[in-house]
Design an enzyme around this catalytic site. Structure first.
Site, short mmCIF file in Angstrom:
data_model
loop_
_atom_site.label_atom_id
_atom_site.label_comp_id
_atom_site.label_asym_id
_atom_site.label_seq_id
_atom_site.Cartn_x
_atom_site.Cartn_y
_atom_site.Cartn_z
N TYR A 105 57.54 -59.96 -30.43
CA TYR A 105 57.22 -60.34 -29.06
C TYR A 105 56.63 -61.75 -28.99
O TYR A 105 55.82 -62.14 -29.83
CB TYR A 105 56.17 -59.39 -28.47
N LYS A 132 29.71 -37.88 -35.64
CA LYS A 132 30.21 -38.16 -34.29
C LYS A 132 31.53 -38.95 -34.35
O LYS A 132 31.86 -39.50 -35.40
CB LYS A 132 29.15 -38.97 -33.51
C1 LIG Z 1 25.33 -43.27 -34.91
C2 LIG Z 1 23.92 -42.91 -35.09
C3 LIG Z 1 23.37 -42.81 -36.37
C4 LIG Z 1 24.12 -43.19 -37.63
O1 LIG Z 1 24.17 -44.59 -37.75
P1 LIG Z 1 24.82 -45.31 -39.03
O2 LIG Z 1 24.51 -46.73 -38.87
O3 LIG Z 1 26.29 -45.05 -38.95
O4 LIG Z 1 24.22 -44.70 -40.21
C5 LIG Z 1 22.06 -42.37 -36.47
N1 LIG Z 1 21.34 -42.06 -35.37
C6 LIG Z 1 21.84 -42.17 -34.13
C7 LIG Z 1 20.98 -41.83 -32.96
C8 LIG Z 1 23.13 -42.62 -33.94
O5 LIG Z 1 23.62 -42.73 -32.70
#
Ligand SMILES: *Cc1c(COP(=O)(O)O)cnc(C)c1O
Length: 381
Positions: A273, A43
């Site tokens: 700045y 993601k």
């Molecule tokens: C983002 C996510 C993961 C992965 O989590 P990590 O801590 O990056 O391994 C797993 N399950 C769900 C539902 C998530 O939203």
């Protein structure tokens, strides 16, 4: 017709080491029983590392499926010929049903409204589609509460065109030692919910719960699939419990640029700045073509270093939208074009994502997710 201009000349880039990525994947694979599947979480553009390229690499390394947050992220993978199962963790929004069916994307469902809508769309097409459901065992975010499961299943049973393929939950505190007991409690609740799942006549193929920290440190198997994200990208420093530092995971990203300009300014000159920095001596200042609009946080102003010619040079003055200034007075022969590492390491010096996120008072995920599309991702190895 426009000629094919090469527009890649701004030297700012994020180099992604695919060999390190494969190694990280392999380390997770080796810690799991062979029957446990790995859903690689890609993601947010693979936490900023580039979802398409990383997913292809994970697929070659043996990933069984992918997890994304949105339909758009899933479609990007499909449009780039990624055919493995994709789970959309964010569910299916009204109007997206046909796209889910067309692209063969599996949603995580947390309420009957989503289930009913997807079921109707599937019925029109005369097909049965897989869904996963999420149970809230203690995260308090999205997911069906344990005491609402029975009612949910009564509704789900009426959705004849849905097949319950997966049941999942998510851990809230697997990343800390003091969260251990809470995680054990979540597993217990989840087990009780699974008993309800089976008692209700469902036989899901996949049961999954573990994110990266749980996959790496929580010994008891939970289900037959894990969902690691951050560990794949080597972002374990602020995610694993103190007691179990597995420092063999390597960050895969190096943030680099080149010096754009060097100039000499006298002692007592303001820099940047709001004049937050004044030179204490006659100084050599270099301008780097990167700023907060690239995702290099402004909160690092006057607080971090970069690496140039295997030496640290401090970031001085305010980081602006497009430029960052460094003091190169103590660097040997700094000139336009010299390579500068903002995050990463050379043979001697290192600045990790974790160092940067600590200074910026956040976590490494937010730093890598924050690199904008202005930074090309360049893949090596
Ligand atoms: C983002 C996510 C993961 C992965 O989590 P990590 O801590 O990056 O391994 C797993 N399950 C769900 C539902 C998530 O939203």
């Amino acid at each position: 017709m426009k000629p094919p201009f090469d527009t890649t000349h701004r030297p700012t880039k994020a180099e992604i080491d695919l060999k390190a990525l494969r190694n990280n994947f392999g380390k997770i694979r080796n810690r799991l029983s062979p029957k446990t599947q790995i859903m690689a979480i890609v993601k947010a553009d693979a936490y900023g590392h580039g979802a398409v390229r990383c997913s292809k690499e994970f697929a070659n390394a043996g990933a069984d499926s992918f997890g994304v947050a949105t339909l758009e992220e899933a479609i990007e993978l499909r449009d780039n010929n990624i055919d493995l199962p994709i789970l959309c963790l964010g569910g299916v929004w009204p109007g997206q049903e046909d796209a889910f069916l067309f692209y063969g994307i599996t949603p995580v469902i947390c309420d009957l409204d989503q289930a009913t809508r997807l079921n109707s769309a599937a019925k029109v097409k005369g097909i049965t589609v897989p869904v996963h459901i999420k149970i809230d065992s203690g995260m308090g975010r999205i997911g069906i509460l344990p005491n609402e499961l029975i009612i949910f299943f009564e509704g789900l049973r009426r959705c004849k065109n849905l097949e319950l393929e997966g049941v999942m939950t998510h851990f809230a505190a697997a990343d800390s030692d003091e969260g251990k007991e809470f995680t054990v409690g979540q597993v217990k609740k989840f087990d009780e919910c699974l008993a309800t799942v089976y008692a209700s006549g469902f036989t899901p193929a996949f049961i999954h719960a573990k994110n990266s920290p749980a996959s790496l440190t929580f010994v008891k198997e939970v289900g037959n699939m894990v969902r690691p994200g951050g560990a794949l990208y080597g972002l374990t420093d602020d995610m694993l419990p103190e007691s179990s530092k597995l420092n063999s995971f390597k960050p895969i990203l190096t943030l680099k640029t080149n010096i754009a300009y060097v100039k000499k300014i006298p002692a007592g000159s303001p820099v940047g700045y709001a004049r937050t920095y004044y030179t204490k001596r006659d100084s050599l200042i270099a301008a780097l073509p990167i700023g907060y609009s690239d995702g290099y946080p402004r909160s690092l102003s006057n607080k971090t270093n970069v690496i140039i010619n295997s030496e640290y040079a401090p970031v001085i003055g305010r980081i602006s939208m497009d430029w960052t200034l460094i003091d190169v007075t103590d660097i040997e022969n700094p000139e336009t074009g010299n390579e500068v590492i903002l995050i990463g390491n050379d043979s001697e010096k290192s600045i990790s994502v974790f160092d940067i996120s600590s200074i910026a008072k956040t976590i490494s995920y937010e730093i890598t997710c924050g690199f904008t599309k202005r930074i090309p991702r360049v893949y090596i190895n």
